[in-house]
Design a protein around this motif. Structure first.
Motif, PDB file in Angstrom:
ATOM      1  N   ASP A  38       0.916  -1.191   0.177  1.00  0.00           N
ATOM      2  CA  ASP A  38      -0.246  -0.269   0.374  1.00  0.00           C
ATOM      3  C   ASP A  38       0.892   1.444   0.365  1.00  0.00           C
ATOM      4  O   ASP A  38       0.443   2.353  -0.832  1.00  0.00           O
ATOM      5  N   ALA A  39       2.091   1.426   0.591  1.00  0.00           N
ATOM      6  CA  ALA A  39       3.121   2.450   1.010  1.00  0.00           C
ATOM      7  C   ALA A  39       3.451   2.178  -0.973  1.00  0.00           C
ATOM      8  O   ALA A  39       3.779   3.749  -1.257  1.00  0.00           O
ATOM      9  N   LEU A  40       4.121   1.449  -1.381  1.00  0.00           N
ATOM     10  CA  LEU A  40       4.852   1.808  -2.848  1.00  0.00           C
ATOM     11  C   LEU A  40       3.563   1.972  -3.234  1.00  0.00           C
ATOM     12  O   LEU A  40       4.216   2.999  -4.529  1.00  0.00           O
ATOM     13  N   GLN A  41       2.239   2.049  -3.634  1.00  0.00           N
ATOM     14  CA  GLN A  41       1.204   2.560  -4.490  1.00  0.00           C
ATOM     15  C   GLN A  41       0.983   4.179  -3.835  1.00  0.00           C
ATOM     16  O   GLN A  41       0.658   4.534  -5.114  1.00  0.00           O
ATOM     17  N   LEU A  42       1.019   4.090  -3.170  1.00  0.00           N
ATOM     18  CA  LEU A  42       0.586   5.680  -2.421  1.00  0.00           C
ATOM     19  C   LEU A  42       2.228   6.560  -3.260  1.00  0.00           C
ATOM     20  O   LEU A  42       1.755   7.249  -3.412  1.00  0.00           O
ATOM     21  N   ASP A  43       3.025   5.982  -2.609  1.00  0.00           N
ATOM     22  CA  ASP A  43       4.096   6.384  -3.037  1.00  0.00           C
ATOM     23  C   ASP A  43       4.539   6.745  -4.926  1.00  0.00           C
ATOM     24  O   ASP A  43       4.551   8.097  -4.950  1.00  0.00           O
ATOM     25  N   SER A  44       3.970   5.645  -5.289  1.00  0.00           N
ATOM     26  CA  SER A  44       3.918   5.796  -7.141  1.00  0.00           C
ATOM     27  C   SER A  44       2.533   6.995  -7.454  1.00  0.00           C
ATOM     28  O   SER A  44       3.485   7.861  -8.668  1.00  0.00           O
ATOM     29  N   THR A 116      -7.205   5.469  -4.169  1.00  0.00           N
ATOM     30  CA  THR A 116      -8.537   5.315  -4.780  1.00  0.00           C
ATOM     31  C   THR A 116      -8.046   7.590  -4.360  1.00  0.00           C
ATOM     32  O   THR A 116      -7.105   7.696  -3.075  1.00  0.00           O
ATOM     33  N   ILE A 117      -8.391   8.465  -5.345  1.00  0.00           N
ATOM     34  CA  ILE A 117      -8.332   9.788  -5.240  1.00  0.00           C
ATOM     35  C   ILE A 117      -9.303  10.622  -4.402  1.00  0.00           C
ATOM     36  O   ILE A 117     -10.788  10.530  -5.563  1.00  0.00           O
ATOM     37  N   SER A 118      -9.586  11.758  -4.285  1.00  0.00           N
ATOM     38  CA  SER A 118      -9.907  12.709  -4.267  1.00  0.00           C
ATOM     39  C   SER A 118      -9.738  13.940  -3.968  1.00  0.00           C
ATOM     40  O   SER A 118      -7.931  14.217  -3.564  1.00  0.00           O
ATOM     41  N   THR A 119     -10.739  15.335  -4.612  1.00  0.00           N
ATOM     42  CA  THR A 119      -9.983  16.411  -3.777  1.00  0.00           C
ATOM     43  C   THR A 119     -10.933  17.904  -3.906  1.00  0.00           C
ATOM     44  O   THR A 119     -12.506  17.261  -3.044  1.00  0.00           O
ATOM     45  N   ASN A 120     -10.803  18.544  -3.091  1.00  0.00           N
ATOM     46  CA  ASN A 120     -11.121  19.495  -2.329  1.00  0.00           C
ATOM     47  C   ASN A 120     -11.580  20.615  -3.845  1.00  0.00           C
ATOM     48  O   ASN A 120     -12.198  21.548  -3.743  1.00  0.00           O
ATOM     49  N   ALA A 121     -10.977  20.731  -4.423  1.00  0.00           N
ATOM     50  CA  ALA A 121     -11.207  21.623  -6.048  1.00  0.00           C
ATOM     51  C   ALA A 121     -12.554  21.177  -6.367  1.00  0.00           C
ATOM     52  O   ALA A 121     -13.263  20.158  -6.862  1.00  0.00           O
ATOM     53  N   ALA A 122     -13.194  22.727  -7.097  1.00  0.00           N
ATOM     54  CA  ALA A 122     -14.586  22.842  -7.489  1.00  0.00           C
ATOM     55  C   ALA A 122     -14.784  21.972  -8.646  1.00  0.00           C
ATOM     56  O   ALA A 122     -13.764  22.091  -9.687  1.00  0.00           O
ATOM     57  N   LYS A 123     -15.423  21.290  -9.078  1.00  0.00           N
ATOM     58  CA  LYS A 123     -15.736  20.256 -10.131  1.00  0.00           C
ATOM     59  C   LYS A 123     -14.410  19.002 -10.373  1.00  0.00           C
ATOM     60  O   LYS A 123     -14.297  18.482 -11.591  1.00  0.00           O
ATOM     61  N   ASP A 124     -14.041  18.679  -9.196  1.00  0.00           N
ATOM     62  CA  ASP A 124     -13.245  17.955  -9.211  1.00  0.00           C
ATOM     63  C   ASP A 124     -11.988  18.455  -9.837  1.00  0.00           C
ATOM     64  O   ASP A 124     -11.500  17.023 -10.893  1.00  0.00           O
ATOM     65  N   CYS A 125     -11.591  19.608 -10.549  1.00  0.00           N
ATOM     66  CA  CYS A 125     -10.304  19.782 -11.689  1.00  0.00           C
ATOM     67  C   CYS A 125      -9.091  21.064 -10.662  1.00  0.00           C
ATOM     68  O   CYS A 125     -10.509  21.717  -9.988  1.00  0.00           O
ATOM     69  N   ILE A 126      -8.807  20.700 -10.870  1.00  0.00           N
ATOM     70  CA  ILE A 126      -7.403  22.049 -10.886  1.00  0.00           C
ATOM     71  C   ILE A 126      -6.449  23.040 -12.018  1.00  0.00           C
ATOM     72  O   ILE A 126      -6.607  22.281 -13.124  1.00  0.00           O
ATOM     73  N   THR A 147      -4.998   3.951   0.618  1.00  0.00           N
ATOM     74  CA  THR A 147      -5.074   3.005   0.374  1.00  0.00           C
ATOM     75  C   THR A 147      -6.256   2.426   1.885  1.00  0.00           C
ATOM     76  O   THR A 147      -6.510   3.600   2.850  1.00  0.00           O
ATOM     77  N   ALA A 148      -6.023   1.471   2.378  1.00  0.00           N
ATOM     78  CA  ALA A 148      -6.364   0.674   3.245  1.00  0.00           C
ATOM     79  C   ALA A 148      -6.290   0.856   4.234  1.00  0.00           C
ATOM     80  O   ALA A 148      -6.246   1.134   5.083  1.00  0.00           O
ATOM     81  N   THR A 149      -4.798   0.902   4.171  1.00  0.00           N
ATOM     82  CA  THR A 149      -3.937   1.109   5.811  1.00  0.00           C
ATOM     83  C   THR A 149      -2.821   3.109   5.648  1.00  0.00           C
ATOM     84  O   THR A 149      -2.062   3.077   6.195  1.00  0.00           O
ATOM     85  N   GLY A 150      -3.018   3.536   4.328  1.00  0.00           N
ATOM     86  CA  GLY A 150      -2.928   4.819   4.065  1.00  0.00           C
ATOM     87  C   GLY A 150      -3.101   6.381   3.610  1.00  0.00           C
ATOM     88  O   GLY A 150      -4.098   5.925   3.024  1.00  0.00           O
ATOM     89  N   VAL A 151      -2.798   7.786   3.679  1.00  0.00           N
ATOM     90  CA  VAL A 151      -2.939   8.138   3.385  1.00  0.00           C
ATOM     91  C   VAL A 151      -2.006   9.669   3.102  1.00  0.00           C
ATOM     92  O   VAL A 151      -1.087   9.155   3.885  1.00  0.00           O
ATOM     93  N   LYS A 152      -1.817   9.699   1.710  1.00  0.00           N
ATOM     94  CA  LYS A 152      -1.418  11.028   1.541  1.00  0.00           C
ATOM     95  C   LYS A 152      -2.018  12.592   0.452  1.00  0.00           C
ATOM     96  O   LYS A 152      -2.445  12.015   0.266  1.00  0.00           O
ATOM     97  N   ILE A 153      -1.537  12.842   1.272  1.00  0.00           N
ATOM     98  CA  ILE A 153      -2.163  14.262   0.309  1.00  0.00           C
ATOM     99  C   ILE A 153      -1.200  15.202   0.172  1.00  0.00           C
ATOM    100  O   ILE A 153       0.281  15.695   0.301  1.00  0.00           O
ATOM    101  N   VAL A 154      -1.940  15.805  -1.285  1.00  0.00           N
ATOM    102  CA  VAL A 154      -0.848  16.655  -1.788  1.00  0.00           C
ATOM    103  C   VAL A 154      -1.856  18.272  -1.709  1.00  0.00           C
ATOM    104  O   VAL A 154      -2.416  18.458  -2.887  1.00  0.00           O
ATOM    105  N   THR A 155      -0.753  19.140  -1.563  1.00  0.00           N
ATOM    106  CA  THR A 155      -0.639  20.733  -1.788  1.00  0.00           C
ATOM    107  C   THR A 155      -1.170  21.688  -2.532  1.00  0.00           C
ATOM    108  O   THR A 155       0.283  21.427  -2.742  1.00  0.00           O
TER     109      THR A 155
END
Length: 164
Positions: A38-44, A116-126, A147-155
């Motif tokens: 999971d950590a490898l997938q998140l990092d990738s 899975t990926i989600s965003t706070n941006a309007a219309k799911d668009c940066i 992922t099931a075991t982790g979270v990474k946030i890009v700001t």
């Protein structure tokens, strides 16, 4: 008188130690393969996302006549770079001729399947402006990879467009 000699079969101590040393080296080389997938997938996924965000920013700067953005799919399994005149259609890479599209589990993201990926941006668009900042400069854009075991946030800083 006839003398019988017994040939002893087996391994010497040196042969056993050498075999154990070889197995230890092979185990040390294989150990990272059994690490936290999971950590490898998140990092990738994070690295691929940052790369595409930077590319989207460059496209927005070099094409000031077009509004360009990175659009996330509704299922949370990928994104594409699009002209915001037609946000559902990915732009085409000028070199390869392929659509600028990332789908988890396919192509460059073939090994990213549990993210899975989600965003706070309007219309799911940066959306970037011609200066490289975000079109909506009032708030940071956050993109969450899970992922099931982790979270990474890009700001993304809304004024400068810098990615953290």
């Amino acid at each position: 008188m006839m003398r019988r000699t017994h040939k002893q079969s087996g391994f010497t101590l040196i042969e056993l130690l050498l075999a154990i040393a070889i197995m230890a080296i092979l185990a040390a080389l294989a150990a990272p393969l059994f690490g936290d997938n999971d950590a490898l997938q998140l990092d990738s996924a994070k690295r691929l996302l940052i790369s595409d965000l930077e590319y989207t920013q460059i496209l927005a700067i070099t094409n000031p006549d077009k509004a360009i953005g990175l659009v996330f799919d509704e299922a949370g399994t990928g994104w594409h770079i699009a002209s915001l005149d037609d946000p559902l259609t990915p732009l085409i890479d000028s070199i390869s001729g392929d659509p600028l599209l990332v789908e988890f589990g396919k192509g460059t993201a073939i090994y990213i399947v549990d993210v899975t990926i989600s965003t706070n941006a309007a219309k799911d668009c940066i959306e970037y402006d011609i200066g490289g900042g975000l079109s909506n400069f009032m708030t940071d854009a956050e993109i969450t990879l899970t992922t099931a075991t982790g979270v990474k946030i890009v700001t993304i800083d809304p004024i400068t467009g810098s990615i953290h």
